[in-house]
Design a protein around this motif. Structure first.
Motif, PDB file in Angstrom:
ATOM      1  N   LYS A 103       0.824  -1.218   0.000  1.00 53.44           N
ATOM      2  CA  LYS A 103       0.000   0.000   0.000  1.00 53.44           C
ATOM      3  C   LYS A 103       0.857   1.266   0.000  1.00 53.44           C
ATOM      4  N   THR A 104       2.068   1.206   0.544  1.00 55.76           N
ATOM      5  CA  THR A 104       2.911   2.400   0.619  1.00 55.76           C
ATOM      6  C   THR A 104       3.825   2.563  -0.594  1.00 55.76           C
ATOM      7  N   GLN A 105       3.964   1.517  -1.381  1.00 54.74           N
ATOM      8  CA  GLN A 105       4.835   1.596  -2.556  1.00 54.74           C
ATOM      9  C   GLN A 105       4.067   2.084  -3.766  1.00 54.74           C
ATOM     10  N   LYS A 106       4.769   2.783  -4.640  1.00 58.01           N
ATOM     11  CA  LYS A 106       4.181   3.218  -5.910  1.00 58.01           C
ATOM     12  C   LYS A 106       4.031   2.008  -6.828  1.00 58.01           C
ATOM     13  N   VAL A 107       2.909   1.962  -7.503  1.00 61.01           N
ATOM     14  CA  VAL A 107       2.673   0.910  -8.496  1.00 61.01           C
ATOM     15  C   VAL A 107       2.847   1.557  -9.860  1.00 61.01           C
ATOM     16  N   TYR A 108       3.758   0.986 -10.666  1.00 60.64           N
ATOM     17  CA  TYR A 108       4.048   1.513 -11.988  1.00 60.64           C
ATOM     18  C   TYR A 108       3.190   0.794 -13.024  1.00 60.64           C
ATOM     19  N   SER A 109       2.756   1.541 -14.017  1.00 64.24           N
ATOM     20  CA  SER A 109       1.993   0.952 -15.116  1.00 64.24           C
ATOM     21  C   SER A 109       2.946   0.239 -16.067  1.00 64.24           C
ATOM     22  N   SER A 110       2.368  -0.495 -17.009  1.00 63.82           N
ATOM     23  CA  SER A 110       3.200  -1.166 -18.017  1.00 63.82           C
ATOM     24  C   SER A 110       4.003  -0.147 -18.810  1.00 63.82           C
ATOM     25  N   ARG A 111       3.362   0.937 -19.184  1.00 62.82           N
ATOM     26  CA  ARG A 111       4.043   1.977 -19.973  1.00 62.82           C
ATOM     27  C   ARG A 111       5.213   2.564 -19.190  1.00 62.82           C
ATOM     28  N   GLU A 112       4.966   2.908 -17.918  1.00 62.94           N
ATOM     29  CA  GLU A 112       6.021   3.479 -17.084  1.00 62.94           C
ATOM     30  C   GLU A 112       7.156   2.469 -16.871  1.00 62.94           C
ATOM     31  N   ALA A 154       7.989  -0.129 -18.755  1.00 56.94           N
ATOM     32  CA  ALA A 154       8.735  -0.338 -19.998  1.00 56.94           C
ATOM     33  C   ALA A 154       9.697   0.825 -20.236  1.00 56.94           C
ATOM     34  N   ALA A 155       9.237   2.038 -19.972  1.00 54.14           N
ATOM     35  CA  ALA A 155      10.100   3.210 -20.158  1.00 54.14           C
ATOM     36  C   ALA A 155      11.282   3.174 -19.187  1.00 54.14           C
ATOM     37  N   LEU A 156      11.018   2.815 -17.937  1.00 53.45           N
ATOM     38  CA  LEU A 156      12.099   2.741 -16.945  1.00 53.45           C
ATOM     39  C   LEU A 156      13.124   1.669 -17.303  1.00 53.45           C
ATOM     40  N   LEU A 157      12.658   0.575 -17.895  1.00 56.64           N
ATOM     41  CA  LEU A 157      13.552  -0.520 -18.280  1.00 56.64           C
ATOM     42  C   LEU A 157      14.143  -0.336 -19.673  1.00 56.64           C
ATOM     43  N   ASN A 158      13.661   0.704 -20.366  1.00 51.25           N
ATOM     44  CA  ASN A 158      14.126   1.008 -21.715  1.00 51.25           C
ATOM     45  C   ASN A 158      13.846  -0.141 -22.692  1.00 51.25           C
ATOM     46  N   ILE A 159      12.631  -0.671 -22.598  1.00 51.20           N
ATOM     47  CA  ILE A 159      12.181  -1.724 -23.506  1.00 51.20           C
ATOM     48  C   ILE A 159      10.774  -1.383 -23.979  1.00 51.20           C
ATOM     49  N   GLU A 171       6.717  -2.075 -24.559  1.00 55.39           N
ATOM     50  CA  GLU A 171       5.683  -2.694 -23.720  1.00 55.39           C
ATOM     51  C   GLU A 171       5.456  -4.149 -24.115  1.00 55.39           C
ATOM     52  N   SER A 172       5.534  -4.440 -25.402  1.00 56.72           N
ATOM     53  CA  SER A 172       5.339  -5.822 -25.853  1.00 56.72           C
ATOM     54  C   SER A 172       6.460  -6.723 -25.318  1.00 56.72           C
ATOM     55  N   THR A 173       7.672  -6.179 -25.238  1.00 58.98           N
ATOM     56  CA  THR A 173       8.804  -6.938 -24.687  1.00 58.98           C
ATOM     57  C   THR A 173       8.598  -7.143 -23.188  1.00 58.98           C
ATOM     58  N   LEU A 174       8.131  -6.112 -22.506  1.00 61.10           N
ATOM     59  CA  LEU A 174       7.836  -6.226 -21.077  1.00 61.10           C
ATOM     60  C   LEU A 174       6.820  -7.343 -20.850  1.00 61.10           C
ATOM     61  N   ARG A 175       5.764  -7.355 -21.637  1.00 59.25           N
ATOM     62  CA  ARG A 175       4.716  -8.375 -21.511  1.00 59.25           C
ATOM     63  C   ARG A 175       5.313  -9.780 -21.697  1.00 59.25           C
ATOM     64  N   LYS A 176       6.172  -9.916 -22.711  1.00 65.14           N
ATOM     65  CA  LYS A 176       6.824 -11.209 -22.982  1.00 65.14           C
ATOM     66  C   LYS A 176       7.649 -11.658 -21.776  1.00 65.14           C
ATOM     67  N   ARG A 184      -1.884  -5.737 -14.691  1.00 70.51           N
ATOM     68  CA  ARG A 184      -0.694  -5.808 -13.855  1.00 70.51           C
ATOM     69  C   ARG A 184      -0.222  -4.407 -13.459  1.00 70.51           C
ATOM     70  N   GLY A 185       0.298  -4.359 -12.264  1.00 72.48           N
ATOM     71  CA  GLY A 185       0.997  -3.179 -11.776  1.00 72.48           C
ATOM     72  C   GLY A 185       2.352  -3.653 -11.296  1.00 72.48           C
ATOM     73  N   TYR A 186       3.333  -2.806 -11.368  1.00 71.34           N
ATOM     74  CA  TYR A 186       4.702  -3.230 -11.065  1.00 71.34           C
ATOM     75  C   TYR A 186       5.265  -2.409  -9.906  1.00 71.34           C
ATOM     76  N   TYR A 187       5.693  -3.131  -8.878  1.00 76.90           N
ATOM     77  CA  TYR A 187       6.369  -2.511  -7.751  1.00 76.90           C
ATOM     78  C   TYR A 187       7.861  -2.416  -8.072  1.00 76.90           C
ATOM     79  N   GLU A 188       8.579  -1.666  -7.237  1.00 76.93           N
ATOM     80  CA  GLU A 188      10.017  -1.511  -7.454  1.00 76.93           C
ATOM     81  C   GLU A 188      10.732  -2.858  -7.456  1.00 76.93           C
ATOM     82  N   ASN A 189      10.317  -3.775  -6.575  1.00 78.73           N
ATOM     83  CA  ASN A 189      10.939  -5.110  -6.541  1.00 78.73           C
ATOM     84  C   ASN A 189      10.727  -5.837  -7.866  1.00 78.73           C
ATOM     85  N   ASP A 190       9.546  -5.649  -8.458  1.00 78.56           N
ATOM     86  CA  ASP A 190       9.269  -6.270  -9.755  1.00 78.56           C
ATOM     87  C   ASP A 190      10.204  -5.699 -10.823  1.00 78.56           C
ATOM     88  N   LEU A 191      10.399  -4.392 -10.778  1.00 83.10           N
ATOM     89  CA  LEU A 191      11.287  -3.750 -11.755  1.00 83.10           C
ATOM     90  C   LEU A 191      12.729  -4.222 -11.571  1.00 83.10           C
TER      91      LEU A 191
END
Length: 159
Positions: A7-16, A18-23, A25-30, A50-57
């Motif tokens: 609840k205290t962590q930010k949840v990142y969208s797929s778009r965000e 993918a941008a943070l990982l520099n890939i 969105e389709s690659t992120l999904r894969k 899906r939502g992505y926490y920092e640990n997921d990233l």
């Protein structure tokens, strides 16, 4: 991660993400599907998005790092990430050993490549020498042929 931490962590969208990982969105999904197949659990909302926490990233970033090793398939990389996430026996030392093995293999390849390039240079020089000799022989043969033709023509005139 427990519910209070979620609840205290930010949840990142797929778009965000993918941008943070520099890939893409389709690659992120894969990659996410690969990790899920290996047992990784991503946060999903009530609609199944899906939502992505920092640990997921961080886990996805680890997948991106591991998959760069030529001997690692994507599936093996996902399994390695799962082992890393679960704290199994796959340590950074194990990954380092794989890197060293790859580097030794790569060094052997580079040595062999260098030998082939040197052989190629020697072969090209040898071919050049052969071509020069053949050209000299051709000139000698052409002179001899011309001389013979002249003698034959001279003999035919004398008859």
């Amino acid at each position: 991660m427990n519910r209070n931490q979620e609840k205290t962590q930010k949840v990142y969208s797929s778009r965000e993400s993918a941008a943070l990982l520099n890939i893409k969105e389709s690659t992120l999904r894969k990659y996410v599907l690969l990790l899920e197949d290996a047992g990784y659990k991503f946060h999903k909302n009530e609609l199944g998005h899906r939502g992505y926490y920092e640990n997921d990233l961080i886990s996805l970033k680890k997948l991106l790092e591991i998959k760069e090793f030529p001997e690692m398939t994507l599936k093996q990389s996902a399994s390695a990430v799962m082992s890393w996430v679960q704290g199994d026996d796959l340590s950074d030392a194990d990954i380092y050993d794989n890197i060293l093995s790859y580097n030794r293999h790569n060094a052997s390849y580079n040595d062999l490549h260098k030998e082939i390039q040197e052989f190629k240079k020697r072969h090209e020089a040898y071919n050049q020498t052969l071509m020069e000799r053949m050209e000299k022989q051709e000139k000698v043969l052409m002179r001899a042929l011309n001389e013979i033709q002249e003698k034959v023509a001279k003999l035919l005139k004398e008859r």
